[in-house]
Structures are given as C-alpha cells and as structure tokens.
Design an enzyme around this catalytic site. Structure first.
Site, PDB file in Angstrom:
ATOM      1  N   SER A   9      37.679  39.793  39.236  1.00 12.59           N
ATOM      2  CA  SER A   9      37.831  41.208  38.880  1.00 12.59           C
ATOM      3  C   SER A   9      36.773  42.038  39.597  1.00 12.59           C
ATOM      4  O   SER A   9      35.572  41.855  39.382  1.00 12.59           O
ATOM      5  CB  SER A   9      37.687  41.398  37.372  1.00 12.59           C
ATOM      6  OG  SER A   9      37.572  42.778  37.098  1.00 12.59           O
ATOM      7  N   HIS A  32      41.841  40.953  41.090  1.00 13.34           N
ATOM      8  CA  HIS A  32      42.169  41.725  39.892  1.00 13.34           C
ATOM      9  C   HIS A  32      41.513  43.108  39.965  1.00 13.34           C
ATOM     10  O   HIS A  32      40.296  43.216  40.160  1.00 13.34           O
ATOM     11  CB  HIS A  32      41.675  40.941  38.672  1.00 13.34           C
ATOM     12  CG  HIS A  32      42.060  41.518  37.355  1.00 13.34           C
ATOM     13  ND1 HIS A  32      43.284  41.285  36.765  1.00 13.34           N
ATOM     14  CD2 HIS A  32      41.384  42.297  36.479  1.00 13.34           C
ATOM     15  CE1 HIS A  32      43.332  41.889  35.587  1.00 13.34           C
ATOM     16  NE2 HIS A  32      42.190  42.525  35.392  1.00 13.34           N
ATOM     17  N   ASP A  34      40.999  46.623  37.982  1.00  9.93           N
ATOM     18  CA  ASP A  34      41.065  47.270  36.670  1.00  9.93           C
ATOM     19  C   ASP A  34      41.133  48.779  36.821  1.00  9.93           C
ATOM     20  O   ASP A  34      40.154  49.418  37.208  1.00  9.93           O
ATOM     21  CB  ASP A  34      39.834  46.886  35.844  1.00  9.93           C
ATOM     22  CG  ASP A  34      39.892  45.438  35.393  1.00  9.93           C
ATOM     23  OD1 ASP A  34      40.902  45.058  34.768  1.00  9.93           O
ATOM     24  OD2 ASP A  34      38.940  44.687  35.677  1.00  9.93           O
ATOM     25  N   MET A  36      41.350  52.197  34.928  1.00  6.29           N
ATOM     26  CA  MET A  36      41.074  52.751  33.587  1.00  6.29           C
ATOM     27  C   MET A  36      41.038  54.275  33.682  1.00  6.29           C
ATOM     28  O   MET A  36      40.506  54.827  34.642  1.00  6.29           O
ATOM     29  CB  MET A  36      39.716  52.261  33.081  1.00  6.29           C
ATOM     30  CG  MET A  36      39.571  50.746  33.055  1.00  6.29           C
ATOM     31  SD  MET A  36      38.035  50.287  32.242  1.00  6.29           S
ATOM     32  CE  MET A  36      37.965  48.528  32.655  1.00  6.29           C
ATOM     33  N   HIS A  65      45.698  45.895  36.933  1.00  3.85           N
ATOM     34  CA  HIS A  65      45.709  45.897  35.473  1.00  3.85           C
ATOM     35  C   HIS A  65      45.515  47.337  35.025  1.00  3.85           C
ATOM     36  O   HIS A  65      44.400  47.849  35.073  1.00  3.85           O
ATOM     37  CB  HIS A  65      44.588  44.967  34.980  1.00  3.85           C
ATOM     38  CG  HIS A  65      44.408  44.942  33.501  1.00  3.85           C
ATOM     39  ND1 HIS A  65      43.266  44.433  32.910  1.00  3.85           N
ATOM     40  CD2 HIS A  65      45.212  45.341  32.491  1.00  3.85           C
ATOM     41  CE1 HIS A  65      43.384  44.538  31.587  1.00  3.85           C
ATOM     42  NE2 HIS A  65      44.547  45.084  31.313  1.00  3.85           N
ATOM     43  N   MET A  67      44.990  49.983  32.562  1.00  2.49           N
ATOM     44  CA  MET A  67      44.551  50.317  31.197  1.00  2.49           C
ATOM     45  C   MET A  67      44.606  51.830  31.080  1.00  2.49           C
ATOM     46  O   MET A  67      43.583  52.526  31.047  1.00  2.49           O
ATOM     47  CB  MET A  67      43.138  49.767  30.958  1.00  2.49           C
ATOM     48  CG  MET A  67      43.135  48.251  30.768  1.00  2.49           C
ATOM     49  SD  MET A  67      41.519  47.526  31.053  1.00  2.49           S
ATOM     50  CE  MET A  67      41.598  47.346  32.831  1.00  2.49           C
ATOM     51  N   MET A 136      44.560  39.670  26.683  1.00  2.00           N
ATOM     52  CA  MET A 136      43.173  40.145  26.726  1.00  2.00           C
ATOM     53  C   MET A 136      42.320  39.329  25.763  1.00  2.00           C
ATOM     54  O   MET A 136      42.654  39.201  24.585  1.00  2.00           O
ATOM     55  CB  MET A 136      43.090  41.620  26.327  1.00  2.00           C
ATOM     56  CG  MET A 136      43.632  42.607  27.362  1.00  2.00           C
ATOM     57  SD  MET A 136      42.928  42.449  29.007  1.00  2.00           S
ATOM     58  CE  MET A 136      41.185  42.763  28.703  1.00  2.00           C
ATOM     59  N   GLY A 141      38.121  47.579  28.610  1.00  3.54           N
ATOM     60  CA  GLY A 141      37.241  48.715  28.882  1.00  3.54           C
ATOM     61  C   GLY A 141      36.011  48.356  29.702  1.00  3.54           C
ATOM     62  O   GLY A 141      35.587  49.137  30.541  1.00  3.54           O
ATOM     63  N   PHE A 142      35.463  47.181  29.462  1.00  3.92           N
ATOM     64  CA  PHE A 142      34.199  46.840  30.115  1.00  3.92           C
ATOM     65  C   PHE A 142      34.143  45.361  30.478  1.00  3.92           C
ATOM     66  O   PHE A 142      34.689  44.515  29.754  1.00  3.92           O
ATOM     67  CB  PHE A 142      33.019  47.177  29.188  1.00  3.92           C
ATOM     68  CG  PHE A 142      32.967  48.646  28.852  1.00  3.92           C
ATOM     69  CD1 PHE A 142      32.345  49.545  29.705  1.00  3.92           C
ATOM     70  CD2 PHE A 142      33.588  49.127  27.713  1.00  3.92           C
ATOM     71  CE1 PHE A 142      32.332  50.903  29.417  1.00  3.92           C
ATOM     72  CE2 PHE A 142      33.574  50.490  27.411  1.00  3.92           C
ATOM     73  CZ  PHE A 142      32.943  51.378  28.270  1.00  3.92           C
ATOM     74  N   GLY A 143      33.445  45.063  31.578  1.00  3.14           N
ATOM     75  CA  GLY A 143      33.177  43.683  31.947  1.00  3.14           C
ATOM     76  C   GLY A 143      31.990  43.153  31.156  1.00  3.14           C
ATOM     77  O   GLY A 143      31.305  43.903  30.450  1.00  3.14           O
ATOM     78  N   GLY A 144      31.770  41.859  31.264  1.00  2.00           N
ATOM     79  CA  GLY A 144      30.567  41.256  30.703  1.00  2.00           C
ATOM     80  C   GLY A 144      30.564  41.084  29.195  1.00  2.00           C
ATOM     81  O   GLY A 144      29.507  40.882  28.600  1.00  2.00           O
ATOM     82  N   ASP A 174      42.173  37.446  30.419  1.00  2.00           N
ATOM     83  CA  ASP A 174      41.217  38.398  30.998  1.00  2.00           C
ATOM     84  C   ASP A 174      40.157  38.766  29.962  1.00  2.00           C
ATOM     85  O   ASP A 174      40.472  39.341  28.918  1.00  2.00           O
ATOM     86  CB  ASP A 174      41.997  39.647  31.434  1.00  2.00           C
ATOM     87  CG  ASP A 174      41.133  40.702  32.103  1.00  2.00           C
ATOM     88  OD1 ASP A 174      39.951  40.427  32.394  1.00  2.00           O
ATOM     89  OD2 ASP A 174      41.664  41.812  32.347  1.00  2.00           O
ATOM     90  N   GLY A 196      35.298  38.418  36.075  1.00  2.00           N
ATOM     91  CA  GLY A 196      34.535  39.472  36.725  1.00  2.00           C
ATOM     92  C   GLY A 196      33.082  39.081  36.880  1.00  2.00           C
ATOM     93  O   GLY A 196      32.634  38.675  37.954  1.00  2.00           O
ATOM     94  N   SER A 197      32.336  39.163  35.783  1.00  2.00           N
ATOM     95  CA  SER A 197      30.897  38.894  35.871  1.00  2.00           C
ATOM     96  C   SER A 197      30.602  37.453  36.285  1.00  2.00           C
ATOM     97  O   SER A 197      29.614  37.195  36.970  1.00  2.00           O
ATOM     98  CB  SER A 197      30.204  39.241  34.555  1.00  2.00           C
ATOM     99  OG  SER A 197      30.924  38.758  33.455  1.00  2.00           O
TER     100      SER A 197
HETATM  101  C1  DX5 Z   1      38.032  44.503  30.965  1.00  2.00           C
HETATM  102  C2  DX5 Z   1      38.749  44.152  32.251  1.00  2.00           C
HETATM  103  C3  DX5 Z   1      38.388  42.842  32.817  1.00  2.00           C
HETATM  104  C4  DX5 Z   1      36.932  42.678  33.187  1.00  2.00           C
HETATM  105  C5  DX5 Z   1      36.579  41.253  32.895  1.00  2.00           C
HETATM  106  O1  DX5 Z   1      38.691  45.569  30.365  1.00  2.00           O
HETATM  107  O2  DX5 Z   1      40.141  44.143  32.032  1.00  2.00           O
HETATM  108  O3  DX5 Z   1      39.211  42.524  33.926  1.00  2.00           O
HETATM  109  O4  DX5 Z   1      36.644  42.942  34.524  1.00  2.00           O
HETATM  110  O5  DX5 Z   1      35.215  41.086  33.086  1.00  2.00           O
HETATM  111  P1  DX5 Z   1      34.465  39.757  32.617  1.00  2.00           P
HETATM  112  O6  DX5 Z   1      35.084  38.617  33.329  1.00  2.00           O
HETATM  113  O7  DX5 Z   1      33.055  40.035  32.984  1.00  2.00           O
HETATM  114  O8  DX5 Z   1      34.693  39.680  31.123  1.00  2.00           O
HETATM  115 ZN    ZN Z   2      41.395  43.411  33.674  1.00  2.00          ZN
END
Ligand code: DX5
Ligand code: ZN
Length: 227
Positions: A9, A32, A34, A36, A65, A67, A136, A141-144, A174, A196-197
């Site tokens: 991601s 991927h 994202d 938003m 993706h 959102m 999901m 909304g956020f990574g990590g 995801d 992602g992270s």
């Molecule tokens: C969150 C995103 C994810 C995000 C995942 O809303 O849809 O794709 O990048 O990040 P990690 O792998 O760090 O949870």
């Molecule tokens: Zn995503």
C-alpha cells in the site's frame, strides 16, 4: 493451487517519490492505492490525477481502494484510466451491484470492501457480481493500525464459498498485515494481502514483500509459491 498475492500500500510510501516507491516493490502482484475523500473516512489522500500518473510510471497492476462517498460517480473513472482492480465500500452505496457493473464495463475488475463491523451475510448473494472481496482488518482511514483478528470469520466464510465453486473471487485483506499477522490471515483463506507499513517501513521493501509471500505460502492450505 493459487499463488499468494502481496499488494504493497503506497499510503505508507513517500508521496513525493511515487514512481520510485513503485519500482521499490517490483515483483508485487498488485500495487494498492488508497483513495480517501475526507468524508467516507476522516483522511484525505489522492485521486484520479495521481492514479493516472502512477499508471504511466509502473507496470504493476493497480488495486484502487476507494474509501469515498458516492462511488458510483467516481469508480468508473479509475477503471477507464486503466486500474486493474477498483474496489468500492459496501457502506458507501445503496447499489453496489450497479457500481460493479459500471466498473467492469469500463474495463477493470470490481471489488467490494467491508469495514470491520460490517457483516458479510447481506452481501453474499451480490458477490457473484464482483471479482474481489476486500475484508478490512482495521478501521479504514490510516496505515499503521493494529490487526483486528475478528474479521477473519468473514474471510473463512467466503473462502468456503470459493472452494465449493459457488463464488469466483480474490479474497483480499487490508490493515495491520505484517510478519506476525499474515499467517492467521493465510490460514483463514486469504489470497491477497495488502501491507503498507510492513513493506514501506522496512529497510528493503522488496525483501519484505518476498518474506510476506513466503510466510503466507508456508501456512496456507490453498496457496503455494509459483516456481
Ligand atoms: C487503511 C488502508 C490500508 C493501509 C494499510 O485505510 O486501506 O490500505 O494502507 O496500512 P497498514 O498495512 O500499515 O495497516
Ligand atoms: Zn486500503
């Protein structure tokens, strides 16, 4: 036997260097992206112009993706631009089937995503009209964020329907996927793992992708590494 798919991601990448960040994960099955809108989720990322530039910069198939609210208005544009898979949220539209039809007509695979608290049962019937189910495993909304294992029941239920031939779908997950959580997801029957992270936070993103793929293949009853 299917091959485990890893979809890094770019939410965790450097947005000023997206072409380089895409080449850093060459060999990934999907990239991927994202999208938003600060309405469907409380964060704002990127839209179609950035996806168009990314399509010109990489050969990795893009997994968009969305959102966003009102996906019926926006999703077909991503398909027309050349995204490989365009996923919308079940919670964002009253008519996900119609959006899937438009995405497919515009030349992409169509995905349906469900937030952690959204049950899958009401959508099982319409999954016939989709190519991908994105479960999901964090609030979008956020990574990590931390992986929510409760969602694996949804992946297992859909895996059974795919194995019995009732559905033909990529089962994708995801949120919070890393070396510690990917095995549970693979055991539940996931085919495609967004990370992602765990990828872009690693010193060597390409190595992180390979390690995740191997970890998934090692435990999954239905996935194996292609040789
Ligand atoms: C969150 C995103 C994810 C995000 C995942 O809303 O849809 O794709 O990048 O990040 P990690 O792998 O760090 O949870
Ligand atoms: Zn995503």
């Amino acid at each position: 036997m299917a091959h485990p798919m890893i979809a890094p991601s770019i939410l965790s990448a450097d947005f000023a260097r997206l072409a380089d960040e895409a080449s850093a994960v060459e060999g990934s099955e999907w990239l991927h992206v994202d999208v938003m809108d600060a309405h469907f989720v409380p964060n704002l990322t990127l839209g179609l112009p950035v996806v168009q530039s990314l399509l010109a910069a990489t050969d990795i198939p893009l997994d968009c993706h969305l959102m966003i609210d009102d996906p019926g208005r926006w999703a077909p544009g991503y398909a027309e631009a050349g995204a490989y898979n365009v996923t919308i949220h079940a919670e964002a539209t009253d008519d996900p089937r119609a959006v899937a039809r438009d995405i497919r007509a515009a030349g992409a695979k169509a995905g349906l995503s469900v937030k952690p608290g959204t049950p899958i049962e009401p959508y099982l019937e319409i999954l016939k009209d989709f190519d991908t189910l994105l479960v999901m495993s964090v609030e979008p909304g956020f990574g990590g964020q931390k992986f929510i294992p409760d969602v694996l029941g949804k992946a297992k239920a859909v895996r059974r329907l795919v194995d019995s031939g009732e559905l033909t779908l990529v089962v994708e997950i995801d949120g919070g996927i890393n070396a510690d959580t990917i095995e549970a997801a693979a055991e539940a029957g996931v085919d495609c793992f967004v990370a992602g992270s765990a990828v872009y936070g690693a010193d060597d993103p390409a190595h992180a992708v390979r390690a995740l793929r191997e970890a998934a293949a090692a435990v999954s009853p239905h996935l194996t590494l292609a040789h």
